[in-house]
Structures are given as C-alpha cells and as structure tokens.
Design a protein around this motif. Structure first.
Motif, PDB file in Angstrom:
ATOM      1  N   TYR A 166     -28.343  44.136 -44.859  1.00 58.59           N
ATOM      2  CA  TYR A 166     -27.389  45.157 -45.295  1.00 58.59           C
ATOM      3  C   TYR A 166     -26.043  44.517 -45.611  1.00 58.59           C
ATOM      4  CZ  TYR A 166     -30.669  48.727 -43.774  1.00 58.59           C
ATOM      5  OH  TYR A 166     -31.774  49.510 -43.639  1.00 58.59           O
ATOM      6  N   LYS A 167     -25.379  45.152 -46.564  1.00 61.33           N
ATOM      7  CA  LYS A 167     -24.038  44.701 -46.917  1.00 61.33           C
ATOM      8  C   LYS A 167     -23.035  45.345 -45.971  1.00 61.33           C
ATOM      9  CE  LYS A 167     -21.277  44.041 -51.082  1.00 61.33           C
ATOM     10  NZ  LYS A 167     -21.685  42.696 -51.515  1.00 61.33           N
ATOM     11  N   VAL A 168     -22.206  44.517 -45.371  1.00 65.04           N
ATOM     12  CA  VAL A 168     -21.148  45.013 -44.484  1.00 65.04           C
ATOM     13  C   VAL A 168     -19.804  44.693 -45.145  1.00 65.04           C
ATOM     14  CG1 VAL A 168     -20.068  44.833 -42.210  1.00 65.04           C
ATOM     15  CG2 VAL A 168     -22.566  44.695 -42.417  1.00 65.04           C
ATOM     16  N   VAL A 169     -19.036  45.739 -45.424  1.00 70.51           N
ATOM     17  CA  VAL A 169     -17.748  45.562 -46.098  1.00 70.51           C
ATOM     18  C   VAL A 169     -16.618  45.820 -45.109  1.00 70.51           C
ATOM     19  CG1 VAL A 169     -16.415  46.198 -48.151  1.00 70.51           C
ATOM     20  CG2 VAL A 169     -18.882  46.617 -48.092  1.00 70.51           C
ATOM     21  N   PRO A 170     -15.871  44.784 -44.755  1.00 73.55           N
ATOM     22  CA  PRO A 170     -14.742  45.017 -43.845  1.00 73.55           C
ATOM     23  C   PRO A 170     -13.601  45.709 -44.594  1.00 73.55           C
ATOM     24  CG  PRO A 170     -14.857  42.680 -44.459  1.00 73.55           C
ATOM     25  CD  PRO A 170     -15.991  43.373 -45.156  1.00 73.55           C
ATOM     26  N   VAL A 171     -13.116  46.798 -44.063  1.00 74.56           N
ATOM     27  CA  VAL A 171     -12.044  47.547 -44.721  1.00 74.56           C
ATOM     28  C   VAL A 171     -11.023  48.037 -43.701  1.00 74.56           C
ATOM     29  CG1 VAL A 171     -13.237  48.410 -46.797  1.00 74.56           C
ATOM     30  CG2 VAL A 171     -13.493  49.629 -44.637  1.00 74.56           C
ATOM     31  N   CYS A 172      -9.865  48.335 -44.219  1.00 75.17           N
ATOM     32  CA  CYS A 172      -8.822  48.905 -43.383  1.00 75.17           C
ATOM     33  C   CYS A 172      -8.117  49.990 -44.190  1.00 75.17           C
ATOM     34  CB  CYS A 172      -7.839  47.821 -42.943  1.00 75.17           C
ATOM     35  SG  CYS A 172      -6.545  48.476 -41.877  1.00 75.17           S
ATOM     36  N   ALA A 173      -8.410  51.235 -43.846  1.00 75.00           N
ATOM     37  CA  ALA A 173      -7.788  52.349 -44.564  1.00 75.00           C
ATOM     38  C   ALA A 173      -6.279  52.304 -44.399  1.00 75.00           C
ATOM     39  CB  ALA A 173      -8.350  53.673 -44.055  1.00 75.00           C
ATOM     40  N   LYS A 174      -5.860  51.804 -43.239  1.00 72.12           N
ATOM     41  CA  LYS A 174      -4.431  51.794 -42.918  1.00 72.12           C
ATOM     42  C   LYS A 174      -3.650  50.806 -43.781  1.00 72.12           C
ATOM     43  CE  LYS A 174      -1.590  51.922 -38.736  1.00 72.12           C
ATOM     44  NZ  LYS A 174      -1.637  51.697 -37.273  1.00 72.12           N
ATOM     45  N   SER A 175      -4.157  49.585 -43.900  1.00 74.43           N
ATOM     46  CA  SER A 175      -3.422  48.556 -44.649  1.00 74.43           C
ATOM     47  C   SER A 175      -3.908  48.427 -46.097  1.00 74.43           C
ATOM     48  CB  SER A 175      -3.583  47.198 -43.957  1.00 74.43           C
ATOM     49  OG  SER A 175      -4.921  46.747 -44.114  1.00 74.43           O
ATOM     50  N   GLY A 176      -5.084  48.935 -46.368  1.00 73.48           N
ATOM     51  CA  GLY A 176      -5.652  48.795 -47.710  1.00 73.48           C
ATOM     52  C   GLY A 176      -6.507  47.551 -47.876  1.00 73.48           C
ATOM     53  N   ASP A 177      -6.586  46.740 -46.849  1.00 73.69           N
ATOM     54  CA  ASP A 177      -7.425  45.534 -46.932  1.00 73.69           C
ATOM     55  C   ASP A 177      -8.879  45.903 -47.223  1.00 73.69           C
ATOM     56  OD1 ASP A 177      -5.332  43.885 -46.440  1.00 73.69           O
ATOM     57  OD2 ASP A 177      -5.922  43.327 -44.393  1.00 73.69           O
ATOM     58  N   GLY A 178      -9.480  45.191 -48.146  1.00 75.64           N
ATOM     59  CA  GLY A 178     -10.907  45.370 -48.424  1.00 75.64           C
ATOM     60  C   GLY A 178     -11.247  46.544 -49.310  1.00 75.64           C
ATOM     61  N   LEU A 179     -10.242  47.327 -49.684  1.00 81.34           N
ATOM     62  CA  LEU A 179     -10.552  48.520 -50.489  1.00 81.34           C
ATOM     63  C   LEU A 179     -11.090  48.148 -51.867  1.00 81.34           C
ATOM     64  CD1 LEU A 179      -7.693  51.047 -49.683  1.00 81.34           C
ATOM     65  CD2 LEU A 179     -10.064  51.078 -48.913  1.00 81.34           C
ATOM     66  N   ARG A 180     -10.580  47.032 -52.395  1.00 75.29           N
ATOM     67  CA  ARG A 180     -11.039  46.599 -53.713  1.00 75.29           C
ATOM     68  C   ARG A 180     -12.559  46.370 -53.713  1.00 75.29           C
ATOM     69  NH1 ARG A 180      -8.107  44.310 -57.874  1.00 75.29           N
ATOM     70  NH2 ARG A 180      -6.600  45.833 -57.158  1.00 75.29           N
ATOM     71  N   ALA A 181     -13.037  45.734 -52.683  1.00 72.17           N
ATOM     72  CA  ALA A 181     -14.471  45.450 -52.586  1.00 72.17           C
ATOM     73  C   ALA A 181     -15.273  46.749 -52.489  1.00 72.17           C
ATOM     74  CB  ALA A 181     -14.752  44.560 -51.380  1.00 72.17           C
ATOM     75  N   LEU A 182     -14.747  47.696 -51.739  1.00 74.25           N
ATOM     76  CA  LEU A 182     -15.442  48.978 -51.588  1.00 74.25           C
ATOM     77  C   LEU A 182     -15.433  49.729 -52.921  1.00 74.25           C
ATOM     78  CD1 LEU A 182     -16.899  50.792 -49.608  1.00 74.25           C
ATOM     79  CD2 LEU A 182     -14.700  51.761 -48.924  1.00 74.25           C
ATOM     80  N   GLN A 183     -14.298  49.665 -53.594  1.00 75.29           N
ATOM     81  CA  GLN A 183     -14.162  50.304 -54.899  1.00 75.29           C
ATOM     82  C   GLN A 183     -15.197  49.769 -55.884  1.00 75.29           C
ATOM     83  OE1 GLN A 183     -10.094  50.551 -56.273  1.00 75.29           O
ATOM     84  NE2 GLN A 183     -10.712  50.158 -58.387  1.00 75.29           N
ATOM     85  N   GLU A 184     -15.393  48.461 -55.856  1.00 75.48           N
ATOM     86  CA  GLU A 184     -16.369  47.861 -56.768  1.00 75.48           C
ATOM     87  C   GLU A 184     -17.770  48.396 -56.507  1.00 75.48           C
ATOM     88  OE1 GLU A 184     -16.069  43.534 -56.774  1.00 75.48           O
ATOM     89  OE2 GLU A 184     -14.030  43.799 -57.589  1.00 75.48           O
ATOM     90  N   ILE A 185     -18.092  48.593 -55.242  1.00 71.75           N
ATOM     91  CA  ILE A 185     -19.418  49.089 -54.877  1.00 71.75           C
ATOM     92  C   ILE A 185     -19.598  50.534 -55.337  1.00 71.75           C
ATOM     93  CG2 ILE A 185     -20.876  49.706 -52.889  1.00 71.75           C
ATOM     94  CD1 ILE A 185     -19.591  47.234 -51.478  1.00 71.75           C
TER      95      ILE A 185
END
Ligand code: GDP
Ligand code: MG
Ligand code: ZN
Length: 319
Positions: A166-185
């Motif tokens: 499974y793909k695990v995407v580290p994200v942080c709603a608070k800081s915005g970290d990782g949102l780009r990767a989630l957006q791409e998915i």
C-alpha cells in the motif's frame, strides 16, 4: 438542423428531487432527465406502478452521484440528460427498510486517513478499511496525517502496510507538508476520505482546497460553510481536477458482508498462498499444511495482520 443540440459530458455532483447538478468543464449545469429516459428507469425494476413522485424517488439507482452523463445544455444554466455512460463501479449500501441504494458511482479511490498521533493509529481499524476497499475493488492509499506530532519518519509507523504494497502518504493538514503528493494522487479521480473521527479528514480537505471551509473537529460530516449538514450524497469538485465524495453511506464504509474466504482474499499478502494449503477448504486457522500460517511463521506475513484476519473472519462467522 445544425449542431445546436450538441451533447456535452459531465459528472453528477448532486441529485435533489429530480434535478441533477452536473459538473462539466468546470461549470455547473442543473439538469433534468429526458422524459423517455426517466420512464425507462421508472419501469426498469418491474415493480408495481406507483404515483410518479414516489416512483422517481425510489428509482434512485437510475442515476446517482458520480454517474457520468451526456446532456444537452439549455438556457439559464440548465440542461437535459440524454444518456448515462457505463459505470466503472457502484458502491451501494443497505439503507432505509433494507433497500440497497447506490451511495456513489465510479468511485476510484479510498483515502484512508490515519493520524500519526492524537489519536494514535488504530491498525485493526485500518485493516478493516483496507479490507472494505479491497472488497469493493477500489484503490486505497493511507494518508498518514499529523506528521507534525511525531519526530522521525511518519511512514515508518505504517511500514507494515508499505510492506504489503500500500501507498502511505505522509501529510500534515496543519503545515501543508505532503499535500502536493496527495493532490497528485487525487487528480482526475473520484475519491472518498474515510477514517476514524478526529484523524483530520475535514482538515485535510480544507487544506487541499482553501475556501472549502469544511467544519473541523466535529462529529458530523463535511459540509459547506454556512450550510446545514445535509444527508444527501454529493461530490465536491476539487480545483486541481478530481472529486471528493461526501456521502453519508460512506461512514459505514468498513461494514461489509464478507465471508472468511472473501476476507482472506482481501489481504493482498495472503494471495500468493491461498490455494497452496493442503486442504481446499482450509480456514487458515489450525489446519495442518496451511500455507498462509506457514507464511506467517516464516515472517512473510505480519503476525498482527494475520491476527486481524482471524478476528474479522471470526466476527463474520458469528454474524
Ligand atoms: N497537530 C495537528 N492537528 C491536526 C492536523 N490535522 C487536523 N488536526 C486537528 O485534529 C482535530 C480533528 O480534525 P478534523 O479535521 O475535524 O478530523 P475529522 O474528524 O477526521 O474530520 C482538529 O482539532 C484539527 O485541528 C495536523 O496535521 N496536525
Ligand atoms: Mg470531519
Ligand atoms: Zn490455509
């Protein structure tokens, strides 16, 4: 006659009292169904005739949120739906009076949101979401939110799932970290966000789509600012292309009606071993020559995931 009636393609965001909100090329069109089409669907079930209003309401599988349609645009942002394109998937649940109803069509992806901390990840619950996604034939990714609350690699917390594939995407709603990767998915797909309360589903959606202003830290469903929580299903279009399903039925996403064999099939890491057991009807418990259990003993299947399978299978058998 010219091309005045050229059909356009769109996707149904909402369906309220026979009016379908269709999203086409970034625009919103309020459509009704062409008369013929409506009749077709009203009588397609072969049920006893009823008054039109009720019939239309109960013919709910005729057209559902997520359906792709061809429509003829009319004046004043209106249109008439001429055809429904074939569905790729149909996610349904048993609802009112035991009737099966379509929650959303053409769902591509389930984003299972888990928090790295606060609340601590519940792997057993995560397993159930994943099994439900597998059973529905949907892609699943794990969004590991609240990375700000842990030091070190957030993915390491969920390494068990990475090992399964499974793909695990580290994200942080608070800081915005990782949102780009989630957006791409999410781009170009219809996704559902599921997960325990408080993990940050609403916060993530708000962060992905500034201006969406979903309520956070509530026990209710995501909703538009200034609007009361509705119980109707809808798709929310994302500005970068893609849709998020916001439907009450998705809350019961983890509830499935699978038997032991089906549950085993929903553990991807079991699949190489299923059919290799000594007995064809192996329950993958204490049977001699169980290839699944052997794989657990050799360290090729996580003992915790195996235990999770056993718990789900036992629960299914006691239903
Ligand atoms: N520290 C931290 N808190 C977060 C983050 N994302 C969400 N939260 C908080 O977690 C709580 C629950 O978030 P919410 O989006 O309502 O969760 P939901 O129930 O899954 O929709 C809220 O108090 C949020 O402010 C994050 O990335 N870091
Ligand atoms: Mg929420
Ligand atoms: Zn076995």
């Amino acid at each position: 006659m010219g091309n005045a009636n050229t059909e356009a393609e769109g996707i149904v965001l909402r369906a309220v009292c026979g009016v379908y909100t269709v999203h086409a090329d970034g625009r919103i069109v309020h459509c009704t169904l062409r008369g013929n089409l409506k009749k077709e669907f009203e009588y397609s079930g072969g049920s006893a005739p009823r008054v039109t209003g009720v019939k239309r309401h109960h013919g709910r599988d005729a057209l559902a949120v997520g359906d792709r349609v061809l429509f003829v645009p009319g004046p004043h942002g209106g249109g008439i739906i001429e055809a429904i394109l074939p569905r790729r998937s149909r996610f349904s649940r048993t609802g009112f009076r035991g009737r099966e109803h379509t929650v959303v069509c053409n769902l591509d992806l389930v984003v299972i949101v888990a928090a790295c901390a606060e609340p601590n990840p519940d792997m057993w619950k995560l397993d159930r979401f994943l099994v439900a996604a597998e059973a529905e034939g949907l892609d699943a990714v794990i969004a590991a939110n609240k990375t700000d609350l842990v030091s070190g690699d957030a993915v390491a917390i969920f390494v068990e799932y990475v090992n399964v594939g499974y793909k695990v995407v580290p994200v942080c709603a608070k800081s915005g970290d990782g949102l780009r990767a989630l957006q791409e998915i999410l781009t170009g797909r219809i996704a559902a966000f599921v997960g325990a309360s408080g993990v940050g589903k609403s916060s993530l959606l708000n962060a992905l789509q500034p201006g969406l202003n979903l309520r956070t830290a509530d026990i209710g469903r995501v909703t538009w600012k200034g609007r009361h929580t509705t119980t109707a299903a809808q798709l929310i279009p994302l500005r970068f292309g893609g849709w998020v399903a916001d439907t009450p039925g998705l809350r019961q996403f983890e509830l499935t009606d699978l038997d032991r064999e089906e549950i085993a099939d929903c553990f991807p890491e079991f699949r190489p071993y299923i059919g290799q057991c000594r007995f064809d009807d192996c329950r993958h418990e204490a049977e001699p020559g169980c290839a699944v259990r052997d794989a657990v003993e050799c360290g090729r299947i996580s003992p915790r995931r195996y235990e999770s399978f056993r718990l789900m299978a036992a629960a299914a058998e006691s239903r």
